[in-house]
Design a protein around this motif. Structure first.
Motif, PDB file in Angstrom:
ATOM      1  N   PHE A  98      41.672  35.364  41.159  1.00  0.00           N
ATOM      2  CA  PHE A  98      42.727  35.390  40.143  1.00  0.00           C
ATOM      3  C   PHE A  98      42.211  35.972  38.830  1.00  0.00           C
ATOM      4  O   PHE A  98      42.944  36.662  38.120  1.00  0.00           O
ATOM      5  N   ARG A 100      40.071  38.323  38.562  1.00  0.00           N
ATOM      6  CA  ARG A 100      40.068  39.796  38.720  1.00  0.00           C
ATOM      7  C   ARG A 100      41.475  40.352  38.600  1.00  0.00           C
ATOM      8  O   ARG A 100      41.676  41.418  38.020  1.00  0.00           O
ATOM      9  N   LEU A 101      42.444  39.636  39.160  1.00  0.00           N
ATOM     10  CA  LEU A 101      43.828  40.108  39.035  1.00  0.00           C
ATOM     11  C   LEU A 101      44.278  40.094  37.583  1.00  0.00           C
ATOM     12  O   LEU A 101      45.143  40.871  37.178  1.00  0.00           O
ATOM     13  N   GLN A 102      43.666  39.216  36.794  1.00  0.00           N
ATOM     14  CA  GLN A 102      43.992  39.178  35.363  1.00  0.00           C
ATOM     15  C   GLN A 102      43.286  40.310  34.618  1.00  0.00           C
ATOM     16  O   GLN A 102      43.460  40.477  33.421  1.00  0.00           O
ATOM     17  N   GLY A 103      42.458  41.064  35.340  1.00  0.00           N
ATOM     18  CA  GLY A 103      41.787  42.215  34.731  1.00  0.00           C
ATOM     19  C   GLY A 103      40.549  41.836  33.942  1.00  0.00           C
ATOM     20  O   GLY A 103      40.120  42.573  33.049  1.00  0.00           O
ATOM     21  N   MET A 104      39.939  40.690  34.265  1.00  0.00           N
ATOM     22  CA  MET A 104      38.754  40.261  33.500  1.00  0.00           C
ATOM     23  C   MET A 104      37.516  41.065  33.878  1.00  0.00           C
ATOM     24  O   MET A 104      37.356  41.496  35.006  1.00  0.00           O
TER      25      MET A 104
ATOM     26  N   MET B   1      43.764  50.311  35.348  1.00  0.00           N
ATOM     27  CA  MET B   1      43.975  48.870  35.519  1.00  0.00           C
ATOM     28  C   MET B   1      44.553  48.563  36.905  1.00  0.00           C
ATOM     29  O   MET B   1      44.051  47.712  37.624  1.00  0.00           O
ATOM     30  N   LYS B   4      42.101  48.955  39.672  1.00  0.00           N
ATOM     31  CA  LYS B   4      41.163  47.833  39.725  1.00  0.00           C
ATOM     32  C   LYS B   4      41.809  46.637  40.428  1.00  0.00           C
ATOM     33  O   LYS B   4      41.173  45.938  41.219  1.00  0.00           O
ATOM     34  N   GLN B   5      43.100  46.456  40.123  1.00  0.00           N
ATOM     35  CA  GLN B   5      43.807  45.331  40.743  1.00  0.00           C
ATOM     36  C   GLN B   5      44.003  45.545  42.244  1.00  0.00           C
ATOM     37  O   GLN B   5      43.806  44.631  43.036  1.00  0.00           O
ATOM     38  N   ALA B   8      40.867  44.753  43.833  1.00  0.00           N
ATOM     39  CA  ALA B   8      40.632  43.302  43.895  1.00  0.00           C
ATOM     40  C   ALA B   8      41.420  42.681  45.046  1.00  0.00           C
ATOM     41  O   ALA B   8      40.885  41.859  45.798  1.00  0.00           O
ATOM     42  N   ASN B 218      50.245  35.953  38.269  1.00  0.00           N
ATOM     43  CA  ASN B 218      49.302  36.882  37.646  1.00  0.00           C
ATOM     44  C   ASN B 218      50.045  38.131  37.169  1.00  0.00           C
ATOM     45  O   ASN B 218      51.062  38.504  37.738  1.00  0.00           O
ATOM     46  N   PRO B 219      49.532  38.766  36.130  1.00  0.00           N
ATOM     47  CA  PRO B 219      50.223  39.955  35.614  1.00  0.00           C
ATOM     48  C   PRO B 219      49.973  41.178  36.495  1.00  0.00           C
ATOM     49  O   PRO B 219      49.331  42.137  36.088  1.00  0.00           O
ATOM     50  N   VAL B 220      50.469  41.107  37.710  1.00  0.00           N
ATOM     51  CA  VAL B 220      50.268  42.185  38.686  1.00  0.00           C
ATOM     52  C   VAL B 220      51.636  42.562  39.232  1.00  0.00           C
ATOM     53  O   VAL B 220      52.408  41.679  39.587  1.00  0.00           O
TER      54      VAL B 220
END
Lengths: 243, 387
Positions: A98, A100-104, B1, B4-5, B8, B218-220
């Protein structure tokens, strides 16, 4: 700051929420009380943008949560009711996913993850698959996963349900730390002592309406009772509040 | 971004999938047993053909020494038939029999005589041997007729104004096509079902274990989530297809096709061509699986809905196997219909039509995008999250 202005939600002919307005300030812990089906979860779900309100507006730090949910979601850390984990991932992997999904950033993520696992006493389960976790272990993992990205606002749906004393204390400590860091926390609960112990303010929802709000003392006084439990029961069962 | 998501999501889903023993078995076992059954089928066909080459047994009633000698010379095993040969065949005691009329007492040995071939045509087993016996009888007839006319000082050519000759131009390798007809179906089925269990877990599984709601907080964007899951499903499908191709290559290499008078050579280039043609099928399969999976409440539900995807390649298979000459170039633009013909061609060492690959890839893109878009739209519906 979370601002909820005159929000309503109808499911067909059923009114789940009716003109609810409230505000949660930064650095504040607010308890949301209500009987089962009072509309607590619906209010939370609209705040994190998975349910669309039928009317009204929700702003998070000035951003409209209804029209720009993706932007507001990165400001929120949410522990929904009955949140499921990935049972073939370890506790740590669940949390990292989670983040990573938040872009951390990876370093920051690992640091934050370690910190949370430390506070919640998760050392023994960090490397174990979530399959077979006890309720407490699941809850701790889900909580850490929800706030690993250090959100400005935290929404928790019954976070201490079914937890043992030690875990409950750990959660309480964690929430106080969040408050101290200037974050706001809104959590719903059925446990009166939990709310009394932890909250700066209490909101009572009954029949889809916000029927009382203020410090514990103010709510108790408004209901004309001597303790929070009696005040809650009185407010919830008042004929005009029963659907 | 978003890249990257997607990475992930893909990373997590692959890890999750590899640890999912149930879905791994569901994905990687079918190619193994499909190829094993295929090899067993071919092996048995070769075995039966070898046994068929043994001498044919023929029960003969009546006496015609010249004819029975001729049949023996042609490797037939002649036995005396029981008295009521006709009845014996009727009752099923004999598969077939030859009844010869007795030599007429008046004496001319060259008087035409009747030879009755008795068999029950509803018995599949008799068609091969009876056909062979009949062929030999006609051959004997021709030889005798030629001798008759020669005895009268005429050329035997007079009684053969038309000579029929078979000329089969098929190479040994092309004849192999008869036996490899089912292989494209096997490969397409592998590509269609490779990621079924994984796709079910990534969609219906998320709903079942109630992890979809936290995931969506999540912001996805839905499209990023679906794309990540789709990429995982495609990668896993391609792994399954590779395994299937590898096992098939091993099976085709070791099966003794030459014993059937066939030549089957599937080289690395043909295998690579087949793999390239199957990638777009994997694209479509993964996207359709996700779109169906998200509509299902549980893993089991999802498997039921996805079951019909396995049947999809069978439609073009039956169309093409019943009408082998039906192929038109527009078939290339219909996913799986063109594959049937092109994959078979590649297995037989032919080159694919120039348009085949662009057609396969371009036709897969709209189907895939449409299915992904539909899945992404479903993902955030309150009914799906909380239903």
């Amino acid at each position: 700051m979370i601002e909820i202005n005159n929000v309503s939600k109808h499911f067909g002919s059923v009114t789940a929420l009716d003109g609810v307005s409230l505000q949660i300030n930064d650095g504040e812990i607010v308890g949301l009380l209500g009987l089962n089906g009072a509309g607590k979860s619906t209010l939370m779900r609209m705040t994190y943008g998975l349910v669309q309100p039928s009317g009204g507006e929700i702003y998070i730090d000035g951003i409209n949560a209804v029209t720009e949910p993706e932007r507001t979601r990165s400001l929120l850390g949410v522990l929904p009711d009955n949140a499921g984990l990935y049972k073939r991932l370890t506790a740590r992997e669940n949390i990292l996913y989670f983040g990573r999904l938040q872009g951390m950033d990876e370093n920051e993520l690992n640091e934050s993850c370690d910190h949370l696992m430390d506070i919640l006493g998760m050392d023994t389960i960090a490397g174990r698959y979530a399959d077979g976790f006890s309720l407490g272990e699941r809850m701790k993992t889900a909580l850490a996963r929800a706030i690993v990205h250090k959100p400005k606002h935290i929404l928790l749906d019954e976070p201490t349900n079914g937890l043992d004393v030690i875990t409950t204390r750990a959660v309480r400590k964690l929430l106080r730390q969040q408050k101290a860091a200037g974050r706001s926390v809104l959590f719903s609960s059925h446990l009166m002592y939990e709310v009394e112990n932890l909250c700066d303010r209490v909101l009572v929802i009954a029949g889809g309406k916000l029927v009382a709000g203020g410090t514990v003392a103010e709510v108790v006084q408004a209901a004309g009772c001597s303790n929070l439990e009696d005040a809650f029961v009185t407010l919830s069962q008042e004929p005009s509040h029963v659907v | 971004m978003w890249f990257k998501q997607i990475k992930a999501v893909c990373r997590k889903e692959i890890k999750d999938a590899i640890r999912d023993k149930r879905a791994m078995k569901l994905a990687f076992l079918p190619p193994v047993y499909m190829v094993v059954f295929f090899a067993m089928g071919i092996g048995m066909a070769i075995h039966f053909q070898n046994t068929e080459e043994r001498n044919i047994e023929l029960s003969v009633a009546g006496n015609n020494q010249a004819l029975t000698d001729f049949l023996r010379e042609n490797r037939l095993d002649i036995k005396a038939a029981p008295e009521d040969a006709y009845g014996a065949v009727e009752r099923g005691e004999l598969d077939y029999a030859l009844i010869l009329d007795a030599v007429p007492e008046s004496g001319n040995p060259r008087t035409p005589r009747v030879a009755t071939l008795v068999y029950n045509a509803s018995n599949q087993n008799v068609h091969g041997p009876v056909g062979e016996v009949r062929r030999l009888l006609y051959q004997y007839n021709g030889t005798e007729a030629a001798l008759n006319v020669m005895a009268r000082g005429l050329s035997p050519e007079l009684i053969n104004p038309l000579r029929v000759r078979d000329a089969n131009v098929a190479t040994e390798q092309q004849m192999g096509g008869l036996i490899l007809g089912g292989v494209p179906l096997l490969l397409l089925m592998c590509a269609m079902m490779g990621s079924m269990g994984f796709a079910a877990d990534m969609t219906a599984g998320e709903r079942e274990r109630r992890s979809l709601e936290p995931l969506l907080i999540n912001p996805v964007s839905s499209l990023v989530l679906i794309t990540g899951k789709w990429a995982t499903a495609v990668l896993l499908t391609l792994a399954v297809v590779l395994l299937c191709l590898l096992l098939l290559a091993i099976a085709l290499y070791f099966l003794p096709f030459n014993q059937m008078g066939l030549r089957v050579e599937v080289g690395p280039l043909a295998l690579a061509g087949i793999f390239l043609a199957l990638i777009p099928v994997a694209f479509i399969a993964a996207a359709l699986q996700l779109a169906l999976g998200i509509l299902s409440r549980s893993f089991k539900d999802a498997q039921t809905y996805m079951g019909f995807l396995i049947l999809l390649p069978m439609v073009p298979f039956f169309v093409m196997i019943t009408n082998p000459g039906l192929y038109q170039s527009w078939h290339l633009w219909v996913p799986m219909l063109g594959h049937q013909t092109v994959l078979k061609g590649l297995l037989l060492g032919e080159t694919a039509p120039a348009l085949a690959y662009p057609a396969f890839w371009l036709s897969a893109v709209p189907v895939t995008l449409l299915a992904l878009w539909a899945a992404g739209r479903q993902l955030r519906r309150a009914k799906i999250i909380y239903g």
